[in-house]
Design an enzyme around this catalytic site. Structure first.
Site, short mmCIF file in Angstrom:
data_model
loop_
_atom_site.label_atom_id
_atom_site.label_comp_id
_atom_site.label_asym_id
_atom_site.label_seq_id
_atom_site.Cartn_x
_atom_site.Cartn_y
_atom_site.Cartn_z
N LYS A 52 0.83 -1.22 0.00
CA LYS A 52 0.00 0.00 0.00
C LYS A 52 0.86 1.26 0.00
CE LYS A 52 -4.13 -2.05 0.85
NZ LYS A 52 -5.43 -1.83 0.23
N SER A 77 -9.14 1.19 8.04
CA SER A 77 -8.64 0.73 9.33
C SER A 77 -7.49 -0.23 9.11
CB SER A 77 -9.77 0.05 10.12
OG SER A 77 -10.32 -0.99 9.37
#
Lengths: 313, 313
Positions: A52, A77
């Site tokens: 990511k 989250s």
């Protein structure tokens, strides 16, 4: 928007000084078990522990100077929250992260540790969206979606670009699929930089919206996902799905026990820490290993952020 | 016998095609915590998961043709048992391993998996020695001690040789100490191939025979060791101790909680699987970090064979 070969090349140039070029590991024993030759691209060794970081960095680096002054915002989250916080910190800009109030303390601590500002909301979709909207209106921060964003998809594609640069003769590449950012990016990389390397995804049966969408040819939202692979709970997006539909060969579903067995295999035999979401790809390959006999297969280990006191074994 | 620079160079040439050249990893976060620059030599990625493969391979490769026909034998319930079995298998010779009847099934299975023949004995020193003697008399196999053997010590020294080749300017190198094979080999490598790199060992307080021996200047046997670092339960030997006495700077003792904390740090931050015995070295450095401020320190991660369903966290 079409993501071109040139876009991907520029993306890699843009981000490469801010990310790790992760190693590609191999395992004789797992090769023997699989009957194929496997090349593991280890994004668990990426900064903040997951691929990511690539997409977050690329999205931030393409903001204008004015946009950067107001910072960036997202809702997550998971790993994208940490990635955005760290990528923003490295560019000296502000990152706001909307997180459900019931998110694990360890994840909140990680975002804070990277200098991100957490805005808590009730743990439901409506609260998340209204909290994010309020935040963006109030601060002027630019909203960056965790996966359904072309700059994010481009960034995620660079993991496969590096893998292909190291091993240009792969018959296939496996990734996990959640929202589809990594899968779409990987599929575009294979499309632009190989002569026919096929791209496959592994998905938990307990969160098989991508498989359903792929079968039906339209986005089927995720409902009540139930899997240990907590990075794969999201639905496909209207930017990731068309790329997946066009460029992905197949999506293969796996059971929870198969995910855990693949995770254990990677930990025990390769001596690396990989999170359950990232071992779904190997689980899918092993399940269908007869189809890939004697082939050369790349597998993207997407991340290594796991809570060590809550392991499934 | 004195182990010369030439001996070590020949050892590395002899074994290098049968072992992995393991990577040296770094971690910004752990550097920040330590206040020094750390270089982790990852022998958890070695064949069979530990540095023991180096010594076993070197000892086997120096047998005569006739000796090889009769095979090799050892007593060990740990990594040396697996290492000898695998190293013997790669040279097509027979390996016998005397193991206590109460050794964990998983360790027996690993030795069998590498083609070793297990001979069980009662779990006491006397039974172990008599079983081994009977075995050697019956089969003609050559007994190779897990650490108190010059060829084994030479082999273990090659991990530090590679580390020094990659990073020639280290101020210090830390290893764990059990029987002293790795520590003695490392100390000799630093002595022969550096200009003053100091060698330190970490040892659990619950198994501190090496520390006691080092203080007193004579071998104090291990009695009732009690530590999670199950590779460090053995006593120093009459071949390892003199080398350690001469060439090791210091032995630092650590508590169990410090070992577990270092283990967790390595797993969480470096995303690698390291066994408790191997994290004692980092634990020792962190405990005494003030003494090593701003220095460049090598740390040998000795192995990664851990039972995943019995983790301390």
């Amino acid at each position: 928007m079409i993501i071109t070969k040139q876009n991907l090349l520029e993306t890699h140039q843009r981000i490469k000084n801010y990310i790790h070029r992760t190693p590609v590991l191999t395992s004789h024993l797992i090769n023997e078990m699989a009957g194929s030759e496997l090349f593991f691209k280890c994004e668990n060794f990426q900064k903040m522990g997951a691929f990511k970081m690539r997409g977050a960095t690329n999205a931030i680096l393409q903001l204008s100077k004015t946009e950067k002054e107001f910072g960036v915002a997202t809702h997550s989250s998971g790993n994208f929250a940490q990635a955005l916080a760290l990528a923003a910190k490295l560019q000296n800009i502000k990152a706001y992260v909307v997180m459900p109030s019931n998110a694990p303390e360890i994840k909140k601590a990680a975002v804070c540790g990277y200098g991100g500002e957490i805005i808590e909301c009730e743990p439901n979709l409506q609260a998340r969206e209204s909290t994010l909207n309020d935040l963006v209106n109030k601060t002027g921060a630019v909203f960056l979606h965790p996966y359904n964003h072309y700059h994010v998809i481009q960034g995620q594609g660079t993991a496969a670009m590096e893998l292909i640069e190291d091993h240009s003769d792969l018959d296939g590449i496996f990734t996990p699929v959640g929202g589809g950012g990594l899968l779409a990016g990987t599929a575009l990389a294979a499309h632009h930089f190989t002569k026919g390397t096929k791209v496959f995804a592994g998905e938990p049966i307990g969160a098989d919206d991508a498989w359903q969408s792929f079968q039906k040819g339209e986005i089927i939202p995720q409902t009540n996902p139930n899997t240990i692979a907590d990075g794969l709970l999201t639905s496909l997006g209207d930017k990731t799905f068309p790329i997946i539909k066009e460029h992905v060969q197949d999506i293969l579903r796996v059971e929870e026990e198969e995910i855990i067995a693949a995770m254990r295999l990677i930990w025990e035999r390769m001596k690396i820490v990989a999170e359950p979401s990232s071992t779904v790809a190997l689980a899918a390959l092993l399940k269908e290993k007869e189809k890939f006999k004697n082939q050369k297969i790349g597998i993207i280990i997407s991340g290594g952020n796991v809570q060590l006191d809550k392991l499934p074994f």
